[in-house]
Design an enzyme around this catalytic site. Structure first.
Site, PDB file in Angstrom:
ATOM      1  N   GLY A  31       0.851  -1.190   0.000  1.00 42.43           N
ATOM      2  CA  GLY A  31       0.000   0.000   0.000  1.00 42.43           C
ATOM      3  C   GLY A  31       0.879   1.229   0.000  1.00 42.43           C
ATOM      4  O   GLY A  31       0.873   2.020   0.941  1.00 42.43           O
ATOM      5  N   ALA A  32       1.650   1.382  -1.081  1.00 39.78           N
ATOM      6  CA  ALA A  32       2.634   2.468  -1.147  1.00 39.78           C
ATOM      7  C   ALA A  32       2.026   3.701  -1.793  1.00 39.78           C
ATOM      8  O   ALA A  32       2.498   4.190  -2.819  1.00 39.78           O
ATOM      9  CB  ALA A  32       3.869   2.003  -1.919  1.00 39.78           C
ATOM     10  N   GLU A  85     -12.780   6.116   4.929  1.00 42.65           N
ATOM     11  CA  GLU A  85     -12.320   5.380   6.116  1.00 42.65           C
ATOM     12  C   GLU A  85     -13.250   5.705   7.292  1.00 42.65           C
ATOM     13  O   GLU A  85     -12.840   6.328   8.268  1.00 42.65           O
ATOM     14  CB  GLU A  85     -10.875   5.789   6.424  1.00 42.65           C
ATOM     15  CG  GLU A  85     -10.174   4.900   7.416  1.00 42.65           C
ATOM     16  CD  GLU A  85      -8.726   5.309   7.631  1.00 42.65           C
ATOM     17  OE1 GLU A  85      -7.980   4.516   8.209  1.00 42.65           O
ATOM     18  OE2 GLU A  85      -8.334   6.423   7.220  1.00 42.65           O
ATOM     19  N   ALA A 130       0.502   7.620  -0.568  1.00 45.34           N
ATOM     20  CA  ALA A 130       1.216   8.811  -0.125  1.00 45.34           C
ATOM     21  C   ALA A 130       2.162   8.507   1.036  1.00 45.34           C
ATOM     22  O   ALA A 130       3.378   8.678   0.928  1.00 45.34           O
ATOM     23  CB  ALA A 130       0.218   9.893   0.264  1.00 45.34           C
ATOM     24  N   LYS A 144      -4.492  10.295  18.830  1.00 48.12           N
ATOM     25  CA  LYS A 144      -4.619  10.755  17.454  1.00 48.12           C
ATOM     26  C   LYS A 144      -6.071  10.694  16.980  1.00 48.12           C
ATOM     27  O   LYS A 144      -6.543  11.575  16.251  1.00 48.12           O
ATOM     28  CB  LYS A 144      -3.734   9.948  16.512  1.00 48.12           C
ATOM     29  CG  LYS A 144      -3.743  10.564  15.116  1.00 48.12           C
ATOM     30  CD  LYS A 144      -2.812   9.907  14.145  1.00 48.12           C
ATOM     31  CE  LYS A 144      -2.834  10.699  12.821  1.00 48.12           C
ATOM     32  NZ  LYS A 144      -2.145  10.001  11.743  1.00 48.12           N
TER      33      LYS A 144
END
Length: 338
Positions: free
Chosen positions: A13-14, A297, A16, A216
């Site tokens: 999952g490369a 998401e 950003a 977060k």
């Protein structure tokens, strides 16, 4: 020097964030380890044609790194380390591909926003140890094919955006917090943190990774869906009195659910709101996905606040309202995208 046991590294999952990590590791570990990526679409073609190009904050020229790039994990050998750059709602479908990259000793660093599928593995504080969550791991594929025992949790404080195929822009210097689900300082996590640092990646280790996850999430659960619903940048949201009040309501609900599960947040809602007022015109990842016509998401960032609120008996009325709205937004957006 890279750990002698970490000779093969794959970023699955490369996009950003994952692409930026892969490029930095490829450059920092040149001659010591091989770095490959699993990507897709135009971004994959850009990497193949012109390498990975990463613009760091305030840089005058990009980092340029050549990596082996594929959209089929079966083309790669088993890896010593896998780092996932996928969002939580994308992981379930990727489980078979990820499983192909594993050997007996492979560790998997999962960089995720929101509540991760492995959250209750070896959790000593919530009273729900080893609980599996169908919403995050449909049919238990991740638990079965990857295994929570392989996972090292990771919370990323790094803003990144793909600006052209194969080209990524970072808007801050970034910081990554790693943690074993058990809280132990294992040899594996020490070696992985050292490897990241060698790649020029600011990484630290926390014995309480769940605290970091919730800290977060306090921001993500508020800003991501509100930005998607309004198309507003973070500075616009905080400049709107009504929206900033809603942000504070969500943050209070997140804090209450976190504390009910035994987490301790290092920052108060008031402090987080004040810091948020200093953030500039940032476009959240959910807004980026919405504008690109992608699935959002929602479950890890918003749905799990509501679900875990029900589990712990904590009321989350503002989050529940936002969940209903953003779920319908996604349905309409995907319909319009065809």
């Amino acid at each position: 020097m890279a750990s002698p046991s970490l000779k093969t590294i794959c970023v699955y999952g490369a996009g950003a964030l994952g692409g930026a990590i892969a490029a930095k590791l490829a450059l920092g570990l040149r001659g010591q380890a091989t770095v490959s990526v699993v990507a897709r679409g135009g971004h994959l073609e850009g990497i193949r044609a012109d390498s990975l190009r990463v613009w760091e904050a305030q840089a005058e020229s990009p980092l340029v790194a050549q990596v082996t790039a594929t959209d089929d994990a079966a083309e790669l050998p088993p890896q010593d380390l896998v780092i996932t750059g996928l969002k939580g709602h994308q992981l379930g479908a990727a489980a078979p591909g990820l499983a192909r990259l594993l050997h007996a000793g492979t560790r998997v660093v999962m960089i995720l926003n929101g509540i991760p599928w492995w959250y209750f593995h070896r959790d000593r504080l919530s009273g729900h140890a080893e609980r599996q969550m169908e919403e995050l791991d449909p049919n238990g594929n991740l638990w079965r094919l990857i295994g929570p025992e392989r996972v090292i949790g990771c919370v990323a404080y790094q803003s990144a955006e793909v600006i052209n195929p194969g080209e990524i822009k970072l808007s801050n210097n970034g910081h990554f917090v790693l943690g074993e689900p058990s809280g132990e300082a294992t040899g594996d996590i020490e070696a992985i943190a050292a490897l990241l640092k060698q790649g020029g990646i600011n990484a630290s280790i926390s014995p309480r990774i769940r605290d970091e996850i919730w800290s977060k999430l306090m921001g993500n659960a508020a800003f991501n869906p509100i930005s998607a619903l309004t198309r507003a940048l973070m500075s616009d949201i905080m400049g709107n009195p009504a929206l900033s009040v809603m942000v504070g309501q969500v943050m209070n609900e997140v804090q209450a659910v976190a504390e009910a599960l035994g987490a301790r947040l290092a920052i108060s809602v008031e402090e987080r709101l004040e810091r948020s007022r200093q953030i500039g015109p940032v476009r959240t990842s959910m807004l980026q996905d919405l504008l690109a016509g992608k699935a959002l998401e929602i479950t890890p960032l918003v749905g799990m606040v509501v679900s875990l609120g029900k589990l712990t008996g904590v009321a989350t009325p503002t989050s529940a309202t936002i969940l209903a709205l953003v779920t319908e937004l996604e349905r309409q957006n995907l319909r319009a995208a065809g």
